[in-house]
Design a protein around this motif. Structure first.
Motif, PDB file in Angstrom:
ATOM      1  N   CYS A 237      -6.520  -6.439   3.308  1.00  0.00           N
ATOM      2  CA  CYS A 237      -7.346  -6.708   2.134  1.00  0.00           C
ATOM      3  C   CYS A 237      -8.396  -7.750   2.498  1.00  0.00           C
ATOM      4  N   CYS A 239     -10.172  -9.502   0.311  1.00  0.00           N
ATOM      5  CA  CYS A 239     -10.519 -10.359  -0.823  1.00  0.00           C
ATOM      6  C   CYS A 239     -10.666 -11.812  -0.349  1.00  0.00           C
ATOM      7  N   CYS A 270      -5.510 -10.818  -6.890  1.00  0.00           N
ATOM      8  CA  CYS A 270      -6.081  -9.600  -6.306  1.00  0.00           C
ATOM      9  C   CYS A 270      -5.091  -8.463  -6.535  1.00  0.00           C
ATOM     10  N   PHE A 272      -5.026  -5.637  -5.129  1.00  0.00           N
ATOM     11  CA  PHE A 272      -4.714  -4.913  -3.898  1.00  0.00           C
ATOM     12  C   PHE A 272      -3.653  -5.608  -3.057  1.00  0.00           C
ATOM     13  N   CYS A 273      -3.717  -6.953  -2.985  1.00  0.00           N
ATOM     14  CA  CYS A 273      -2.802  -7.640  -2.064  1.00  0.00           C
ATOM     15  C   CYS A 273      -1.971  -8.719  -2.730  1.00  0.00           C
TER      16      CYS A 273
HETATM   17 ZN    ZN Z   1      -6.668  -8.947  -1.817  1.00  0.00          ZN
END
Ligand code: ZN
Length: 294
Positions: A237, A239, A270, A272-273
């Motif tokens: 990720c 981010c 985040c 995603f992660c």
């Molecule tokens: Zn992330």
């Protein structure tokens, strides 16, 4: 063995092939999102497909997003992949549990349900490409093959698989995508159909110790194969605090002012992660100042 994707062509360049081994990727996603076995399988399959599909595009900053919106209990999946092999994703409801399917397998189709698959491709052109098709089974591989046929007018065969250990960690994961050129000879198609009739599942092939190259050779049995590049792939990720700041600023001055008036630090996570970023009130004030600048 670390995860990688291999590109190949066969039958005198009439067939394009991509295959991947992605155990680490699927296991990383499982650990980050604490997914149940069926959610691990669904996300692992879509991550594998996303990584392979993004690797088909060549530009460095190309971004591919696969989004599944279904009415099943998993509550949708999102995967974003780059052409460099990095991929990330999440599911709506990571804890989803379902009884096994009638075949005794993890019921990914039941978890996903009926709905649509959307593919976004940002190839650095003015307009990003968007294609959308109905889900066929929710098992993901068939849904992607249908997408390729309808949206990209490409006859494809897609295989994706995630096998769990008894302790619910990922034992094997991987997949392949085969695409026929528009003018593929009939005899090649007949031979492929024959090979597919006896082709073991992706996880069975990986369990038997087969590499992505072996899977491609098995699919192309009796025909020539030429291997091209090998690309490492991983869950990762990108981010950062900076990106989160940009997201905060994009909310607008009014929203920022309201957060400042509340007098409490703002926590942003985040999707995603799972990383968290905390913005104290002073940081929000600085962001508001920068948002005020023309
Ligand atoms: Zn992330």
């Amino acid at each position: 063995m670390t995860d990688y994707i291999v590109h190949a062509s066969g039958a005198g360049h009439q067939v394009r092939l991509f295959a991947a081994t992605t155990r680490e990727m699927a296991e990383t996603a499982r650990q980050i999102h604490q997914t149940s076995p069926v959610a691990t399988a669904a996300l692992g399959r879509l991550l594998t497909a996303g990584a392979m599909m993004a690797s088909m595009t060549s530009g460095e900053d190309n971004l591919l997003t696969l989004q599944i919106r279904g009415d099943g209990p998993i509550g949708g999946l999102t995967v974003t992949a780059k052409s460099d092999g990095s991929v990330k994703g999440y599911v709506g409801n990571p804890e989803v549990m379902l009884p096994p399917s009638s075949k005794g397998k993890l019921d990914v189709g039941g978890a996903v349900g009926r709905g649509v698959l959307t593919v976004y491709k940002d190839l650095g052109l003015k307009e990003p490409y968007t294609g959308q098709t109905q889900l066929v089974t929710g098992e993901i591989a068939e849904d992607l093959a249908y997408y390729f046929a309808i949206s990209e007018q490409t006859n494809s065969s897609v295989g994706l698989g995630v096998l769990m250990e008894k302790n619910n960690t990922v034992k094997q994961a991987g997949g392949f995508i085969l695409q026929l050129m528009p003018d593929t000879d009939e005899e090649v198609i007949v031979r492929l159909e024959e090979n597919f009739r006896t082709l073991p599942s992706v996880t069975a092939m990986l369990e038997a110790g087969m590499s992505p190259e072996d899977m491609i050779r098995r699919i192309m049995d009796g025909m020539d194969v030429e291997f091209y590049e090998t690309l490492p792939t991983a869950f990762s990720c990108d981010c950062s605090k900076y990106r989160m700041e940009k997201a905060l600023v994009s909310l607008g001055r009014k929203e920022l002012q309201e957060m400042i008036d509340e007098g409490k630090p703002v926590e942003m996570g985040c999707q995603f992660c799972g990383r968290h970023f905390t913005f104290p009130v002073e940081a929000l004030q600085a962001l508001l100042l920068s948002a005020n600048r023309p």
